[in-house]
Every structure is written in structure tokens, then in C-alpha cells.
Write a protein that holds these residues in place. Structure first.
Motif, PDB file in Angstrom:
ATOM      1  N   LEU A 124       0.835  -1.194   0.000  1.00  0.00           N
ATOM      2  CA  LEU A 124       0.000   0.000   0.000  1.00  0.00           C
ATOM      3  C   LEU A 124       0.875   1.250   0.000  1.00  0.00           C
ATOM      4  CD1 LEU A 124      -2.597  -1.048   2.748  1.00  0.00           C
ATOM      5  CD2 LEU A 124      -2.891  -1.204   0.266  1.00  0.00           C
ATOM      6  N   PHE A 125       0.319   2.334  -0.546  1.00  0.00           N
ATOM      7  CA  PHE A 125       1.009   3.620  -0.525  1.00  0.00           C
ATOM      8  C   PHE A 125       0.267   4.579   0.393  1.00  0.00           C
ATOM      9  CE2 PHE A 125       2.479   1.703  -4.433  1.00  0.00           C
ATOM     10  CZ  PHE A 125       3.816   2.079  -4.494  1.00  0.00           C
ATOM     11  N   ASP A 156      -0.655   7.607   0.054  1.00  0.00           N
ATOM     12  CA  ASP A 156      -1.725   8.395  -0.570  1.00  0.00           C
ATOM     13  C   ASP A 156      -3.051   7.649  -0.625  1.00  0.00           C
ATOM     14  OD1 ASP A 156      -0.031  10.501  -0.901  1.00  0.00           O
ATOM     15  OD2 ASP A 156       0.292  10.218  -3.061  1.00  0.00           O
ATOM     16  N   GLU A 157      -3.002   6.362  -0.959  1.00  0.00           N
ATOM     17  CA  GLU A 157      -4.253   5.608  -1.047  1.00  0.00           C
ATOM     18  C   GLU A 157      -4.840   5.336   0.335  1.00  0.00           C
ATOM     19  OE1 GLU A 157      -3.812   1.662  -2.771  1.00  0.00           O
ATOM     20  OE2 GLU A 157      -1.671   1.680  -2.289  1.00  0.00           O
ATOM     21  N   ILE A 158      -4.000   5.246   1.353  1.00  0.00           N
ATOM     22  CA  ILE A 158      -4.493   5.056   2.716  1.00  0.00           C
ATOM     23  C   ILE A 158      -5.152   6.332   3.232  1.00  0.00           C
ATOM     24  CG2 ILE A 158      -3.798   4.622   5.107  1.00  0.00           C
ATOM     25  CD1 ILE A 158      -1.585   2.811   3.998  1.00  0.00           C
ATOM     26  N   ILE A 159      -4.556   7.481   2.917  1.00  0.00           N
ATOM     27  CA  ILE A 159      -5.118   8.766   3.348  1.00  0.00           C
ATOM     28  C   ILE A 159      -6.452   9.037   2.647  1.00  0.00           C
ATOM     29  CG2 ILE A 159      -4.784  11.274   3.269  1.00  0.00           C
ATOM     30  CD1 ILE A 159      -1.838  10.790   3.798  1.00  0.00           C
ATOM     31  N   LYS A 160      -6.537   8.679   1.365  1.00  0.00           N
ATOM     32  CA  LYS A 160      -7.775   8.887   0.621  1.00  0.00           C
ATOM     33  C   LYS A 160      -8.902   8.005   1.134  1.00  0.00           C
ATOM     34  CE  LYS A 160      -5.627  10.354  -3.717  1.00  0.00           C
ATOM     35  NZ  LYS A 160      -5.344   9.990  -5.144  1.00  0.00           N
ATOM     36  N   ASN A 161      -8.533   6.820   1.627  1.00  0.00           N
ATOM     37  CA  ASN A 161      -9.529   5.882   2.147  1.00  0.00           C
ATOM     38  C   ASN A 161      -9.046   5.408   3.520  1.00  0.00           C
ATOM     39  OD1 ASN A 161     -11.401   3.911   2.685  1.00  0.00           O
ATOM     40  ND2 ASN A 161     -10.843   2.585   0.965  1.00  0.00           N
ATOM     41  N   LYS A 173      -1.386 -15.147   7.838  1.00  0.00           N
ATOM     42  CA  LYS A 173      -1.069 -13.845   8.406  1.00  0.00           C
ATOM     43  C   LYS A 173      -0.870 -12.847   7.268  1.00  0.00           C
ATOM     44  CE  LYS A 173       2.544 -14.882  10.842  1.00  0.00           C
ATOM     45  NZ  LYS A 173       3.675 -14.715  11.797  1.00  0.00           N
ATOM     46  N   LYS A 174      -1.173 -11.597   7.536  1.00  0.00           N
ATOM     47  CA  LYS A 174      -0.985 -10.562   6.531  1.00  0.00           C
ATOM     48  C   LYS A 174       0.271  -9.751   6.838  1.00  0.00           C
ATOM     49  CE  LYS A 174      -5.791  -9.960   5.094  1.00  0.00           C
ATOM     50  NZ  LYS A 174      -6.902  -9.003   4.891  1.00  0.00           N
ATOM     51  N   ILE A 175       1.061  -9.536   5.805  1.00  0.00           N
ATOM     52  CA  ILE A 175       2.249  -8.706   5.896  1.00  0.00           C
ATOM     53  C   ILE A 175       1.979  -7.483   5.031  1.00  0.00           C
ATOM     54  CG2 ILE A 175       4.744  -8.585   5.617  1.00  0.00           C
ATOM     55  CD1 ILE A 175       3.762 -10.781   7.552  1.00  0.00           C
ATOM     56  N   ILE A 176       1.925  -6.314   5.645  1.00  0.00           N
ATOM     57  CA  ILE A 176       1.566  -5.088   4.919  1.00  0.00           C
ATOM     58  C   ILE A 176       2.767  -4.154   4.834  1.00  0.00           C
ATOM     59  CG2 ILE A 176       0.059  -3.072   4.849  1.00  0.00           C
ATOM     60  CD1 ILE A 176      -2.030  -4.702   6.347  1.00  0.00           C
ATOM     61  N   PHE A 177       3.128  -3.794   3.611  1.00  0.00           N
ATOM     62  CA  PHE A 177       4.182  -2.810   3.371  1.00  0.00           C
ATOM     63  C   PHE A 177       3.518  -1.479   3.016  1.00  0.00           C
ATOM     64  CE2 PHE A 177       6.292  -6.840   2.312  1.00  0.00           C
ATOM     65  CZ  PHE A 177       7.459  -6.718   3.048  1.00  0.00           C
ATOM     66  N   LYS A 189       1.561  -8.120  10.481  1.00  0.00           N
ATOM     67  CA  LYS A 189       2.723  -7.243  10.600  1.00  0.00           C
ATOM     68  C   LYS A 189       2.614  -6.064   9.633  1.00  0.00           C
ATOM     69  CE  LYS A 189       6.040 -10.856  11.964  1.00  0.00           C
ATOM     70  NZ  LYS A 189       6.450 -10.283  13.261  1.00  0.00           N
ATOM     71  N   ILE A 190       3.110  -4.916  10.076  1.00  0.00           N
ATOM     72  CA  ILE A 190       3.153  -3.726   9.231  1.00  0.00           C
ATOM     73  C   ILE A 190       4.588  -3.212   9.181  1.00  0.00           C
ATOM     74  CG2 ILE A 190       2.545  -1.279   9.080  1.00  0.00           C
ATOM     75  CD1 ILE A 190      -0.222  -1.909   9.875  1.00  0.00           C
ATOM     76  N   PHE A 191       5.087  -3.004   7.958  1.00  0.00           N
ATOM     77  CA  PHE A 191       6.407  -2.428   7.757  1.00  0.00           C
ATOM     78  C   PHE A 191       6.239  -1.105   7.009  1.00  0.00           C
ATOM     79  CE2 PHE A 191       7.125  -7.077   7.861  1.00  0.00           C
ATOM     80  CZ  PHE A 191       7.942  -7.129   8.978  1.00  0.00           C
ATOM     81  N   VAL A 192       6.646  -0.026   7.648  1.00  0.00           N
ATOM     82  CA  VAL A 192       6.444   1.322   7.102  1.00  0.00           C
ATOM     83  C   VAL A 192       7.777   1.868   6.594  1.00  0.00           C
ATOM     84  CG1 VAL A 192       5.568   3.628   7.569  1.00  0.00           C
ATOM     85  CG2 VAL A 192       4.614   1.669   8.805  1.00  0.00           C
TER      86      VAL A 192
END
Length: 214
Positions: free
Chosen positions: A50-51, A53-58, A75-79, A102-105
Motif C-alpha cells: 500500500l502507498f 496516498d491511497e491510505i489517506i484517501k480511504n 497472516k498478513k504482511i503489509i508494506f 505485521k506492518i512495515f512502514v
């Protein structure tokens, strides 16, 4: 929790034990390396990219992805790429309830006053890694490590490669891939190496690779 990048590179378990990790800094190549390594050890899991911008828009996008269980109970791994201070409140909230996900920012440069940076530094359940620019020593060490199995790796060859990439780890990764492919099963020759490093197009590289296979 703060983790030094060189420690994390040596032992990825140092960061994978955390469910949320922030990578920041100007070294795009190093961040890319971490991302690829994390992908590799989590290839059995569902990986989402994910980017910001798309998270902020939604704003419900990230929450929904975390709450929606995988069809195969993976399990979900989110970048999250191209992140900045703008995403602070969303990430802060979602990191409180990740379960086994897990979330990797991945961010650019963050100053010491950054709320995003301070949260990941102080939270014992999260980790933060500064990805500063490489120096000549780290580049040379990477070359030695990645090409250690090739015959004929000399100081001259290392100098030639290091000079060519000019402290750019992203470029180094690409060059190392070319070198391993071209010199597989043969001794490194400085003339061939110099020609290989000066390749401008994929067509030229493919021609050289074809000659090597012959």
C-alpha cells in the motif's frame, strides 16, 4: 525500540519479532534490501503493498485489511511505501491491534521531532531502523560478501565496482546481479568486468551473457 541497521542486516530476526517496524532515511537501496528480505521470509503469508496516498484517501482501507481475515487464514504482511508524518495518526491507531499481522512502514528522512519516529522509538512493541547513506567501507564489505563465491575477486575488482556505483546501494544491487550472472563458473577478468559495468542497455548485457554461456 531502536535497532541499528547493520545489526538487522546480520540477523533479520532482530526486527521480525516485532509486529510493526518503521524504516526511514535516505538510503533507498538499503530499504529496498530490507523489503526483499522480509518478503522472502514471509513468502508463505499474504503480502499487501500500500502507498500512503491511497491510505489517506480511504482511511478505512488499512483497518479493513487488518480486520478482514485471509481465505486461507494466513497472516498478513503489509508494506506501506512513501510514508510521512501525514500517516501518523492512522498508523498509531492500527498498530495497537495487529494480532498476528505485521506492518512495515517505509519513509524518507524524518527529523528528531517527528511524531512517527518518536512513537516507534519509544514503543517497546515496535521497532525503528535508520537507513543512513552507505560509506565506502560498507559498500566494499557488501561487494566482498556478495561475490565471495566467485573466483578471482581481487582488491582491484572490488575497487572498480565500488567506484562505479558511487555509494549507491540500489545501483550496487543491480551490478552485483549482472556480475554473478556473467561470471558464474568462470574467473573474474578485469577487462570483462569493466565492460560489464559500462553496459548501457539490456540488449548489450544479454549479448555478453550469451557469449558467456557459449
Amino acid at each position: 525500540m531502536i535497532i541499528k541497521s547493520y545489526i538487522a542486516e546480520k540477523n533479520l530476526d532482530q526486527i521480525d519479532r516485532f509486529n510493526s517496524v518503521l524504516f526511514y532515511g535516505e538510503n533507498q537501496g538499503l530499504k529496498k534490501d530490507f523489503k526483499e528480505k522480509l518478503r522472502s521470509i514471509h513468502k508463505e503469508h499474504e503480502i499487501l503493498n500500500l502507498f500512503q496516498d491511497e491510505i489517506i484517501k480511504n482511511k478505512s482501507l488499512l483497518v479493513n485489511e487488518i480486520n478482514n481475515k485471509s481465505l486461507f487464514n494466513k497472516k498478513k504482511i503489509i508494506f506501506i511505501d512513501q510514508a510521512s508524518e501525514k500517516i501518523f495518526s492512522i498508523v498509531e491507531e492500527i498498530c495497537k491491534d495487529l494480532d498476528d499481522n505485521k506492518i512495515f512502514v517505509f519513509c524518507g528522512i524524518l527529523d528528531k521531532k517527528s511524531k512517527l519516529r518518536n512513537t516507534f522509538e519509544k514503543d517497546v512493541n515496535s521497532a525503528i531502523i535508520a537507513c543512513y547513506q552507505d560509506n565506502d567501507l560498507t559498500i566494499r564489505n557488501l561487494i566482498s560478501k556478495e561475490l565471495s563465491k566467485l573466483e578471482g575477486l581481487s582488491n582491484q575488482a572490488i575497487n572498480l565496482i565500488a567506484t562505479n556505483v558511487n555509494l549507491d546501494r540500489d545501483k550496487l544491487t543491480n551490478e552485483l546481479s549482472k556480475i554473478r550472472s556473467y561470471f558464474e563458473g568462470k574467473k573474474i577478468n578485469l577487462n570483462d568486468l569493466e565492460s560489464l559495468l559500462n553496459i548501457k542497455t539490456n540488449d548489450n548485457f544479454n549479448s555478453l551473457k550469451d557469449e558467456a554461456l557459449k
